[in-house]
Design an enzyme around this catalytic site. Sequence first.
Site, PDB file in Angstrom:
ATOM      1  N   HIS A  35       7.657 -56.123  51.731  1.00  0.00           N
ATOM      2  CA  HIS A  35       8.930 -55.655  51.183  1.00  0.00           C
ATOM      3  C   HIS A  35       8.883 -55.573  49.669  1.00  0.00           C
ATOM      4  CE1 HIS A  35       9.142 -60.006  50.735  1.00  0.00           C
ATOM      5  NE2 HIS A  35       9.963 -59.771  49.728  1.00  0.00           N
ATOM      6  N   HIS A 114       7.423 -54.291  42.612  1.00  0.00           N
ATOM      7  CA  HIS A 114       6.128 -54.671  43.176  1.00  0.00           C
ATOM      8  C   HIS A 114       6.281 -55.102  44.635  1.00  0.00           C
ATOM      9  CE1 HIS A 114       7.769 -58.674  42.360  1.00  0.00           C
ATOM     10  NE2 HIS A 114       6.932 -59.111  43.268  1.00  0.00           N
TER      11      HIS A 114
HETATM   12  P1  ATP Z   1       7.314 -68.257  50.284  1.00  0.00           P
HETATM   13  O1  ATP Z   1       8.284 -68.789  49.273  1.00  0.00           O
HETATM   14  O2  ATP Z   1       7.172 -69.130  51.491  1.00  0.00           O
HETATM   15  O3  ATP Z   1       6.008 -67.869  49.692  1.00  0.00           O
HETATM   16  P2  ATP Z   1       8.711 -65.771  50.054  1.00  0.00           P
HETATM   17  O4  ATP Z   1       8.515 -65.956  48.583  1.00  0.00           O
HETATM   18  O5  ATP Z   1       8.368 -64.453  50.652  1.00  0.00           O
HETATM   19  O6  ATP Z   1       7.949 -66.896  50.869  1.00  0.00           O
HETATM   20  P3  ATP Z   1      11.377 -66.377  49.425  1.00  0.00           P
HETATM   21  O7  ATP Z   1      10.928 -67.454  48.476  1.00  0.00           O
HETATM   22  O8  ATP Z   1      12.594 -66.632  50.236  1.00  0.00           O
HETATM   23  O9  ATP Z   1      10.230 -66.029  50.432  1.00  0.00           O
HETATM   24  O10 ATP Z   1      11.581 -65.075  48.565  1.00  0.00           O
HETATM   25  C1  ATP Z   1      12.064 -63.872  49.103  1.00  0.00           C
HETATM   26  C2  ATP Z   1      11.712 -62.761  48.147  1.00  0.00           C
HETATM   27  O11 ATP Z   1      12.329 -62.981  46.872  1.00  0.00           O
HETATM   28  C3  ATP Z   1      10.222 -62.659  47.840  1.00  0.00           C
HETATM   29  O12 ATP Z   1       9.917 -61.304  47.603  1.00  0.00           O
HETATM   30  C4  ATP Z   1      10.045 -63.455  46.576  1.00  0.00           C
HETATM   31  O13 ATP Z   1       8.930 -63.014  45.818  1.00  0.00           O
HETATM   32  C5  ATP Z   1      11.337 -63.147  45.849  1.00  0.00           C
HETATM   33  N1  ATP Z   1      11.719 -64.271  45.005  1.00  0.00           N
HETATM   34  C6  ATP Z   1      11.730 -65.579  45.350  1.00  0.00           C
HETATM   35  N2  ATP Z   1      12.166 -66.351  44.342  1.00  0.00           N
HETATM   36  C7  ATP Z   1      12.438 -65.527  43.329  1.00  0.00           C
HETATM   37  C8  ATP Z   1      12.928 -65.713  42.007  1.00  0.00           C
HETATM   38  N3  ATP Z   1      13.221 -66.909  41.529  1.00  0.00           N
HETATM   39  N4  ATP Z   1      13.104 -64.620  41.237  1.00  0.00           N
HETATM   40  C9  ATP Z   1      12.808 -63.397  41.714  1.00  0.00           C
HETATM   41  N5  ATP Z   1      12.342 -63.146  42.933  1.00  0.00           N
HETATM   42  C10 ATP Z   1      12.160 -64.187  43.736  1.00  0.00           C
END
Ligand code: ATP
Length: 169
Positions: A35, A114
């Site tokens: 995504h 990205h």
């Molecule tokens: P994991 O944390 O287990 O690696 P994930 O990052 O895909 O999994 P989430 O942390 O719930 O799952 O994040 C969902 C989406 O939001 C992902 O695309 C992640 O890169 C993005 N994301 C997470 N935290 C932030 C943040 N603080 N700022 C911007 N984007 C974020």
Amino acid sequence: MRCFVAISLPSSPLLAKVKEECTGMGRQVESKNLHLTLKFLGELSGVDSLRRSLGEIRQSSFTVTLMGLGAFPNQRRARVLFARAGPEKNLNELAREVDEKTKEVPLDHPFTPHITILRSKGGRDFTEVIARYRDVIFLEHEVRYFSLYESILKPTGPIYNEIERYQLM
Ligand code: ATP
Ligand code: MG
């Protein structure tokens, strides 16, 4: 619940090839989870008002192109390997509108279009693979909608549940 707004994307043979070449370098994003995050909302107590206001967005559908690779925070000690997404104009505009409709949640990072392919805890050197795939087109995909997702973090990897889908025009 932990929420984010994103465009869901299919995989492609070339993306699968990059993943294969990066075996052992980190945790790969499953194909069904690929995504492009338009805005990370984080923990929300309710989504009702947000869900409605996102529905006010009127924007045209467009073709997204994934071309070339990049890494956060840098290529030599990367925690994230990603594919670059464009066109910037459409993606920036959509991200800007999503931010505007969810103003009660502050934006913690400036938007960088990205698609995360792989996450590496310790930080890895991806210089070579990034150079090898410079200017390579991984995917061209017609974006007809974006979605509000709930993310459930599990030790085995995140589970993304689509809460609502918003059609582009
Ligand atoms: P994991 O944390 O287990 O690696 P994930 O990052 O895909 O999994 P989430 O942390 O719930 O799952 O994040 C969902 C989406 O939001 C992902 O695309 C992640 O890169 C993005 N994301 C997470 N935290 C932030 C943040 N603080 N700022 C911007 N984007 C974020
Ligand atoms: Mg995360």
